[in-house]
Scaffold this active site. Structure first.
Site, PDB file in Angstrom:
ATOM      1  N   LYS A 233      12.893   3.788   5.189  1.00 62.05           N
ATOM      2  CA  LYS A 233      14.042   3.370   6.115  1.00 62.05           C
ATOM      3  C   LYS A 233      14.167   4.302   7.326  1.00 62.05           C
ATOM      4  O   LYS A 233      14.853   4.299   8.409  1.00 62.05           O
ATOM      5  CB  LYS A 233      15.690   3.279   5.471  1.00 62.05           C
ATOM      6  CG  LYS A 233      15.835   2.289   4.412  1.00 62.05           C
ATOM      7  CD  LYS A 233      16.943   1.342   4.885  1.00 62.05           C
ATOM      8  CE  LYS A 233      16.601   0.114   4.411  1.00 62.05           C
ATOM      9  NZ  LYS A 233      17.387  -0.911   4.734  1.00 62.05           N
TER      10      LYS A 233
ATOM     11  N   ASP B 104      24.410   2.024   1.414  1.00 58.69           N
ATOM     12  CA  ASP B 104      24.547   2.511   0.204  1.00 58.69           C
ATOM     13  C   ASP B 104      23.513   3.651   0.148  1.00 58.69           C
ATOM     14  O   ASP B 104      22.976   4.401  -0.925  1.00 58.69           O
ATOM     15  CB  ASP B 104      24.302   1.492  -0.900  1.00 58.69           C
ATOM     16  CG  ASP B 104      23.357   0.356  -0.613  1.00 58.69           C
ATOM     17  OD1 ASP B 104      22.420   0.960   0.203  1.00 58.69           O
ATOM     18  OD2 ASP B 104      23.462  -0.661  -0.862  1.00 58.69           O
TER      19      ASP B 104
END
Ligand code: PLP
Length: 414
Positions: free
Chosen positions: A87, A136
């Site tokens: 990410k 999250d």
């Protein structure tokens, strides 16, 4: 391929009847979403970031043997920029691109580019800009890191059950972290409300009508990882199958698009894997259109706990994925431990809960002759996994594996 949902071992397999034929080109409509052309800009920017290094691609012969295939290529994202997941490539790149768009407007200079962000005039201007998102964990960490590197402000929204470890990791990059009661969707809503009130810029990894540019940049950032894998594989033999985990589908779409455009008819089969409790891509594939999944989406694989597909990702996966799978939660810890132990000749590997979904799914397929046949997986196959995170929640990792990441890495390959 048969077209109905098949079940077995707590898992489900759906062969995609809408998949494009092998020789179908990656066409102009898809290139509007993700393209090699835009990839070149992403790679140019990302490889300039401090600390850039391609992550390792391991060949896991013992795992390949146990799966009854010729080769396993394992792209290990646990070391990406020290953030612990792939990410890092997406959110941070999207922050850069967003700042460039905003500065072009603010400074009236349409020529301004990512490389200019370091200039004093730009640095002064970005200080007043605040980027935000709900997360999250991993995406928020990437956005916070990208914001710190670019010099802008950042507010990240997390929901009730995001661990303290993940919260601290985000805060360590200087972001303000706001914990919101409820689930991920509640955090998304709160981020959107606060953004509207305070003029923050939302950097989301999922696309929806009217919000496409940022998530497109996020996905394009991921394509850097895919090209690294191709470069590392070189002439060793292209992969025949990629088992890739899906949340909103951005990762899977980036992998699918880049391999399709680059390799054409030589591209591997893409099998998208989700937890059974958060299977929005699977349900959408069965329905032939985006379908939202409700409920608490409660899965150990926190990065995959998504109830709605990203529309841009969906447009790529609908023709691009060969099959969709769901797997039960209990297969993830098993796969984490298997990778941590290594095997005869395989190095011990640190892979987090969401990272191992692809490996867990391949193990299920390997054990079922019908499913092997449905996916064309045999002793000549070469599997490629993108292990998307390391121990991004170190406490949870240690609880599951029985060792810390450092202890795992200290183990000698047996
Ligand atoms: C470790 C990890 N793997 C996979 C994914 C899935 O990516 P996407 O939501 O783009 O499908 C995520 C998403 O947060 C993640 O954190």
């Amino acid at each position: 391929m048969p077209q109905q949902v098949q079940t077995g071992n707590g898992a489900q397999l759906f062969s995609n009847p809408r998949a494009a034929s092998a020789d179908q080109e990656y066409g102009p409509a898809l290139r509007e979403i993700l393209s090699r052309h835009a990839f070149v800009s992403a790679r140019e920017a990302i490889t300039q970031w401090p600390g850039y290094q391609p992550t390792a691609l391991h060949e896991l012969n013992s795992l390949a043997q146990s799966l009854g295939v010729a080769q396993v290529y394992y792209k290990d994202e646990s070391t990406r920029f020290g953030l612990g997941s792939f990410k890092a490539l997406g959110g941070a790149y999207a922050v850069n691109r967003l700042l460039v768009r905003e500065l072009r407007r603010k400074l009236g200079n349409p020529q301004l580019d990512v490389a200019d962000l370091a200039r004093a005039e730009c640095q002064a201007a970005v200080r007043d800009i605040t980027v935000t998102c709900a997360t999250d964990g991993n995406h928020g960490r990437s956005v916070a890191w990208g914001a710190r590197n670019a010099g802008c402000r950042c507010v990240i929204y997390i929901h009730e059950t995001v661990s303290k470890g993940r919260e601290d990791a985000i805060a360590s990059y200087g972001a303000t972290v706001v914990r919101v009661p409820g689930n991920y969707d509640d955090a998304v809503r709160r981020a959107a409300e606060d953004a509207a009130t305070h003029g923050y810029f939302v950097v989301s990894d999922t696309s929806y009508p009217g919000y496409m540019d940022v998530p497109r940049d996020v996905m394009q950032g991921y394509s850097v990882m895919v090209q690294e894998a191709l470069d590392q594989i070189g002439d060793k033999g292209l992969p025949t199958h990629v088992f890739i985990q899906g949340g909103v589908g951005g990762l899977a779409a980036a992998v699918c698009a880049h391999l399709w455009e680059t390799l054409g008819a030589r591209r591997p089969k893409i099998i998208v894997v989700e937890p059974e409790k958060a299977d929005c891509l699977f349900q959408s594939a069965v329905a032939g259109k985006p379908v939202a999944v409700t409920g608490d989406l409660d899965t150990l694989m926190a990065g995959l706990a998504c109830g709605e597909v990203s529309l841009l990702a969906w447009d790529i996966l609908l023709p691009g994925a060969a099959a969709f799978m769901t797997i039960p939660d209990e297969t993830a810890p098993d796969a984490m431990r298997r990778l941590a132990q290594g095997g005869t000749g395989d190095r011990p590997i640190v892979a987090g809960e969401s990272a191992v979904a692809g490996v867990a799914a391949a193990r299920i397929v390997a054990a079922d002759n019908g499913w092997r046949e449905a996916l064309g997986m045999d002793e000549g196959s070469r599997l490629l996994f993108f292990a998307s995170e390391g121990d991004t929640d170190p406490e949870l990792y240690q609880r599951i594996v029985g060792r810390s990441a450092a202890e795992v890495l200290a183990l000698e390959a047996v």
